[in-house]
Design a protein around this motif. Structure first.
Motif, PDB file in Angstrom:
ATOM      1  N   GLU A 146       0.826  -1.199   0.000  1.00  0.00           N
ATOM      2  CA  GLU A 146       0.000   0.000   0.000  1.00  0.00           C
ATOM      3  C   GLU A 146       0.862   1.251   0.000  1.00  0.00           C
ATOM      4  O   GLU A 146       0.575   2.217  -0.713  1.00  0.00           O
ATOM      5  N   ALA A 147       1.943   1.228   0.762  1.00  0.00           N
ATOM      6  CA  ALA A 147       2.829   2.388   0.838  1.00  0.00           C
ATOM      7  C   ALA A 147       3.512   2.669  -0.500  1.00  0.00           C
ATOM      8  O   ALA A 147       3.843   3.822  -0.806  1.00  0.00           O
ATOM      9  N   SER A 148       3.701   1.612  -1.302  1.00  0.00           N
ATOM     10  CA  SER A 148       4.357   1.792  -2.602  1.00  0.00           C
ATOM     11  C   SER A 148       3.376   2.208  -3.686  1.00  0.00           C
ATOM     12  O   SER A 148       3.762   2.391  -4.837  1.00  0.00           O
ATOM     13  N   GLY A 149       2.083   2.325  -3.335  1.00  0.00           N
ATOM     14  CA  GLY A 149       1.090   2.774  -4.293  1.00  0.00           C
ATOM     15  C   GLY A 149       0.526   1.681  -5.164  1.00  0.00           C
ATOM     16  O   GLY A 149       0.043   1.961  -6.278  1.00  0.00           O
ATOM     17  N   GLN A 150       0.550   0.430  -4.676  1.00  0.00           N
ATOM     18  CA  GLN A 150       0.001  -0.665  -5.468  1.00  0.00           C
ATOM     19  C   GLN A 150      -1.463  -0.403  -5.799  1.00  0.00           C
ATOM     20  O   GLN A 150      -2.243  -0.016  -4.931  1.00  0.00           O
ATOM     21  N   ALA A 151      -1.854  -0.644  -7.042  1.00  0.00           N
ATOM     22  CA  ALA A 151      -3.192  -0.278  -7.512  1.00  0.00           C
ATOM     23  C   ALA A 151      -4.288  -1.015  -6.757  1.00  0.00           C
ATOM     24  O   ALA A 151      -5.319  -0.430  -6.411  1.00  0.00           O
ATOM     25  N   HIS A 152      -4.082  -2.311  -6.519  1.00  0.00           N
ATOM     26  CA  HIS A 152      -5.101  -3.081  -5.798  1.00  0.00           C
ATOM     27  C   HIS A 152      -4.431  -4.218  -5.053  1.00  0.00           C
ATOM     28  O   HIS A 152      -3.623  -4.957  -5.617  1.00  0.00           O
ATOM     29  N   VAL A 153      -4.787  -4.355  -3.780  1.00  0.00           N
ATOM     30  CA  VAL A 153      -4.290  -5.450  -2.953  1.00  0.00           C
ATOM     31  C   VAL A 153      -5.483  -6.080  -2.231  1.00  0.00           C
ATOM     32  O   VAL A 153      -6.313  -5.366  -1.658  1.00  0.00           O
ATOM     33  N   THR A 154      -5.580  -7.392  -2.278  1.00  0.00           N
ATOM     34  CA  THR A 154      -6.555  -8.129  -1.479  1.00  0.00           C
ATOM     35  C   THR A 154      -5.798  -8.956  -0.447  1.00  0.00           C
ATOM     36  O   THR A 154      -4.791  -9.587  -0.777  1.00  0.00           O
ATOM     37  N   VAL A 155      -6.267  -8.927   0.783  1.00  0.00           N
ATOM     38  CA  VAL A 155      -5.707  -9.776   1.842  1.00  0.00           C
ATOM     39  C   VAL A 155      -6.815 -10.734   2.280  1.00  0.00           C
ATOM     40  O   VAL A 155      -7.878 -10.296   2.711  1.00  0.00           O
ATOM     41  N   LEU A 156      -6.558 -12.025   2.143  1.00  0.00           N
ATOM     42  CA  LEU A 156      -7.531 -13.050   2.516  1.00  0.00           C
ATOM     43  C   LEU A 156      -6.994 -13.852   3.690  1.00  0.00           C
ATOM     44  O   LEU A 156      -5.836 -14.281   3.681  1.00  0.00           O
TER      45      LEU A 156
END
Length: 220
Positions: A62-72
């Motif tokens: 998130e800090a690197s600006g990733q477009a979308h991250v899902t945590v399951l």
């Protein structure tokens, strides 16, 4: 019943132990980040972290600006802890689910699993995991999967695990995945013991390539 028992176990772990009191804790997810970058990670890609728990990989992405991250993760308590660190993370989707029973609502460029798959010791659970992986990952997408190595621990968090090298893991994933890279890793727990892991990266192969027809010409 298996899924319910598994979820109860992990809820208990994350509600009774501090974040730093579990063997898999890392201050920084340096290896996971390196492996994702080697797999081709770029900011516009979508990434899913399977069994993410309270891992700080999501913080780094998130800090690197990733477009979308899902945590399951199975544990709502674990995701609540992780989410509290990232109160304004609008690009993060949090999913409380057993991966073997999950239905993806999108397809991902990269799949990351640091030591979730090896807890699936039943063949039917392993097969269910692979079915979800196939559904969730784009053709050409990469899956980075870490498990205990053949000479690693036989149990973790009081549960038995299945241990793998790259080839035995590839055999479980099936012909729709080809091995792209592998490495061994020694993880030092917060109390100083060493756990031997293997991390392997697999590419999901499109249907014509799986059939060995790389230059298939389609009409039109």
């Amino acid at each position: 019943m298996i899924a319910i028992d598994r979820q109860t176990h992990w809820e208990d772990v994350y509600t009774t132990k501090a974040e730093t009191d579990v063997s898999w804790f890392e201050d920084t997810p340096d290896l996971s980040l390196a492996l994702l970058r080697e797999a081709g990670l770029t900011p516009e890609m979508s990434v899913i972290d399977i069994g993410g728990g309270t891992s700080r990989l999501v913080d780094a992405l998130e800090a690197s600006g990733q477009a979308h991250v899902t945590v399951l993760d199975l544990s709502a308590a674990a995701l609540k802890t992780a989410k509290a660190r990232l109160a304004n993370a609008d690009r993060v989707q949090w999913v409380v689910s057993d991966v073997t029973a999950w239905t993806p609502d999108r397809r991902y460029d990269l799949w990351h699993d640091r030591a979730a798959f090896h807890f699936l010791t039943a063949v039917e659970d392993q097969q269910a995991y692979v079915r979800v992986l196939v559904q969730a990952l784009k053709d050409g997408g990469k899956a980075v999967i870490g498990t205990f190595a053949p000479d690693g621990p036989e149990k973790c968090s009081g549960l038995p695990v299945a241990r793998y090298d790259a080839e035995s893991l590839r055999a479980v994933l099936g012909e729709q995945f080809k091995l792209a890279a592998t490495r061994r890793h020694q993880h030092t727990t917060p109390w100083g013991s060493v756990q031997k892991f293997q991390f392997s990266t697999f590419e999901k192969v499109a249907e014509p390539e799986r059939l060995g027809i790389r230059d298939l010409k389609l009409p039109g």
